[in-house]
Motif scaffolding. Structure first.
Motif, PDB file in Angstrom:
ATOM      1  N   UNK A  61       0.749  -1.052  -0.110  1.00  0.00           N
ATOM      2  CA  UNK A  61      -0.037   0.053  -0.079  1.00  0.00           C
ATOM      3  C   UNK A  61       0.942   1.232  -0.096  1.00  0.00           C
ATOM      4  N   UNK A  62       0.310   2.307  -0.444  1.00  0.00           N
ATOM      5  CA  UNK A  62       0.991   3.459  -0.605  1.00  0.00           C
ATOM      6  C   UNK A  62       0.019   4.708  -0.251  1.00  0.00           C
ATOM      7  N   UNK A  63       0.206   5.597   0.741  1.00  0.00           N
ATOM      8  CA  UNK A  63      -0.722   6.465   0.846  1.00  0.00           C
ATOM      9  C   UNK A  63      -0.886   7.670  -0.053  1.00  0.00           C
ATOM     10  N   UNK A  64       0.136   7.690  -0.980  1.00  0.00           N
ATOM     11  CA  UNK A  64       0.128   8.650  -1.977  1.00  0.00           C
ATOM     12  C   UNK A  64      -0.800   8.442  -3.213  1.00  0.00           C
ATOM     13  N   UNK A  65      -0.968   7.028  -3.189  1.00  0.00           N
ATOM     14  CA  UNK A  65      -1.882   6.698  -4.598  1.00  0.00           C
ATOM     15  C   UNK A  65      -1.427   5.112  -4.810  1.00  0.00           C
ATOM     16  N   UNK A  66      -2.022   4.571  -5.902  1.00  0.00           N
ATOM     17  CA  UNK A  66      -1.707   3.347  -6.439  1.00  0.00           C
ATOM     18  C   UNK A  66      -0.202   3.305  -6.763  1.00  0.00           C
ATOM     19  N   UNK A  67       0.561   2.282  -6.339  1.00  0.00           N
ATOM     20  CA  UNK A  67       1.866   2.134  -6.282  1.00  0.00           C
ATOM     21  C   UNK A  67       2.206   1.412  -7.746  1.00  0.00           C
ATOM     22  N   UNK A  68       1.983   2.126  -9.015  1.00  0.00           N
ATOM     23  CA  UNK A  68       2.161   1.578 -10.185  1.00  0.00           C
ATOM     24  C   UNK A  68       3.585   1.103 -10.407  1.00  0.00           C
ATOM     25  N   UNK A  69       4.708   1.959 -10.207  1.00  0.00           N
ATOM     26  CA  UNK A  69       6.041   1.631 -10.248  1.00  0.00           C
ATOM     27  C   UNK A  69       6.392   0.619  -9.470  1.00  0.00           C
ATOM     28  N   UNK A  70       6.192   0.513  -8.337  1.00  0.00           N
ATOM     29  CA  UNK A  70       6.647  -0.541  -7.505  1.00  0.00           C
ATOM     30  C   UNK A  70       5.782  -1.892  -7.660  1.00  0.00           C
ATOM     31  N   UNK A  71       4.561  -1.685  -8.226  1.00  0.00           N
ATOM     32  CA  UNK A  71       3.802  -3.065  -8.512  1.00  0.00           C
ATOM     33  C   UNK A  71       4.564  -3.798  -9.723  1.00  0.00           C
ATOM     34  N   UNK A  72       4.821  -2.792 -10.763  1.00  0.00           N
ATOM     35  CA  UNK A  72       5.622  -3.335 -11.951  1.00  0.00           C
ATOM     36  C   UNK A  72       6.793  -4.034 -11.548  1.00  0.00           C
ATOM     37  N   UNK A  73       7.414  -3.475 -10.810  1.00  0.00           N
ATOM     38  CA  UNK A  73       8.970  -3.806 -10.309  1.00  0.00           C
ATOM     39  C   UNK A  73       8.710  -5.333  -9.414  1.00  0.00           C
ATOM     40  N   UNK A  74       7.729  -5.222  -8.604  1.00  0.00           N
ATOM     41  CA  UNK A  74       7.271  -6.468  -7.994  1.00  0.00           C
ATOM     42  C   UNK A  74       7.042  -7.858  -8.876  1.00  0.00           C
ATOM     43  N   UNK A  75       6.174  -7.450  -9.809  1.00  0.00           N
ATOM     44  CA  UNK A  75       5.823  -8.214 -10.636  1.00  0.00           C
ATOM     45  C   UNK A  75       6.857  -8.810 -11.484  1.00  0.00           C
ATOM     46  N   UNK A  76       7.789  -7.962 -12.010  1.00  0.00           N
ATOM     47  CA  UNK A  76       9.237  -8.625 -12.713  1.00  0.00           C
ATOM     48  C   UNK A  76       9.955  -9.530 -11.880  1.00  0.00           C
ATOM     49  N   UNK A  77      10.113  -8.940 -10.497  1.00  0.00           N
ATOM     50  CA  UNK A  77      10.829  -9.706  -9.595  1.00  0.00           C
ATOM     51  C   UNK A  77      10.288 -11.079  -9.258  1.00  0.00           C
ATOM     52  N   UNK A  78       8.947 -11.174  -9.061  1.00  0.00           N
ATOM     53  CA  UNK A  78       8.352 -12.442  -8.994  1.00  0.00           C
ATOM     54  C   UNK A  78       8.358 -13.235 -10.346  1.00  0.00           C
TER      55      UNK A  78
END
Length: 274
Positions: A61-78
């Motif tokens: 979660x990110x209080x600033x908004x949807x974590x688009x960048x972090x989510x894409x990085x997480x998906x690539x890492x997985x």
């Protein structure tokens, strides 16, 4: 080479289900579909059946908004941890053309240091429910981006034209460059930042004609006023990193509406109408 498709999503469940249908109908199916759920408990429990294994993971979660960048990085890492060499990033709204996965795999195999993108067609509302086999009949790539013909590949692409709707990378090169800057949250800026980061690493960007995607219709807002705060925050971050403001077309439209003002230092801030 094992290939994984990574999709980040918040809502748009019907669009995601139809994306999966198009993946299953392709000439080459991915070895894995990684879905990153952003503030979406319903999606977190999604366990689709079928010949393409799917792994759903939860984005932080990110209080600033949807974590688009972090989510894409997480998906690539997985995907990488699961053994994928080719990582394809797709927007949740995108259906894949018949040869998208195969074309991206071949491009990454041939030139693994390139950040590859493919032409995207925006489908009209009348194409809702279109069969994957009929997508090519609507092929009309967005005119603001390069669109090589199927079978063609171009390198030397403009980093400012990179977009995360559809792209592919070699997992090793992605790890070397570092992926998206996770200081961005919410809407805007992270795509252009990645293009600049990739170019600054000395690696090229390119376009794959055979990797055609088709963006499903949904209501839009232009300029995207509901994302105004995100655009100002992310634009300021981009300016600190690269020395200039992106998204100037939207900012000019906001200025015309009195929503933002230009500052003496060249930056932007909320205007009197807000």
């Amino acid at each position: 080479m094992r290939t994984a498709v990574v999709t980040i999503a918040h809502g748009r469940h019907e669009h995601l289900h139809r994306q999966r249908e198009s993946l299953l109908a392709g000439s080459l199916r991915p070895d894995l579909h990684v879905v990153v759920a952003m503030s979406d408990p319903v999606l977190e429990s999604w366990r689709p059946e079928g010949p393409v294994p799917t792994r759903v993971v939860r984005a932080p979660d990110d209080a600033r908004g949807l974590p688009l960048a972090a989510a894409r990085n997480l998906g690539a890492a997985v995907a990488t941890e699961a053994g994928a060499t080719v990582v394809v990033g797709l927007d949740v709204d995108c259906l894949v053309g018949t040869d998208l996965v195969a074309a991206y795999r071949d491009a990454v195999r041939s030139e693994p240091t390139v950040l590859w993108s493919g032409p995207v067609t925006y489908l009209p509302a009348s194409a809702r429910g279109i069969a994957p086999s009929a997508l090519a009949e609507h092929d009309a790539p967005h005119p603001a981006r390069p669109a090589p013909a199927p079978g063609q590949r171009w390198t030397g692409g403009d980093p400012d034209l990179f977009w995360s709707l559809s792209y592919a990378v070699h997992s090793r090169t992605w790890s070397s460059v570092g992926g998206f800057c996770e200081e961005y949250a919410g809407y805007g800026g992270e795509d252009t930042d990645l293009g600049r980061t990739w170019a600054a690493s000395g690696r090229p960007l390119g376009w794959v004609g055979g990797a055609r995607a088709y963006h499903q219709h949904h209501d839009t807002e232009s300029p995207p006023v509901r994302h105004l705060d995100d655009i100002l925050r992310n634009g300021a971050l981009f300016a600190r990193r690269w020395g200039w403001w992106p998204m100037t077309g939207w900012l000019a439209s906001f200025e015309e509406q009195g929503l933002v003002v230009r500052l003496p230092d060249g930056g932007w801030a909320r205007g009197s109408a807000t």
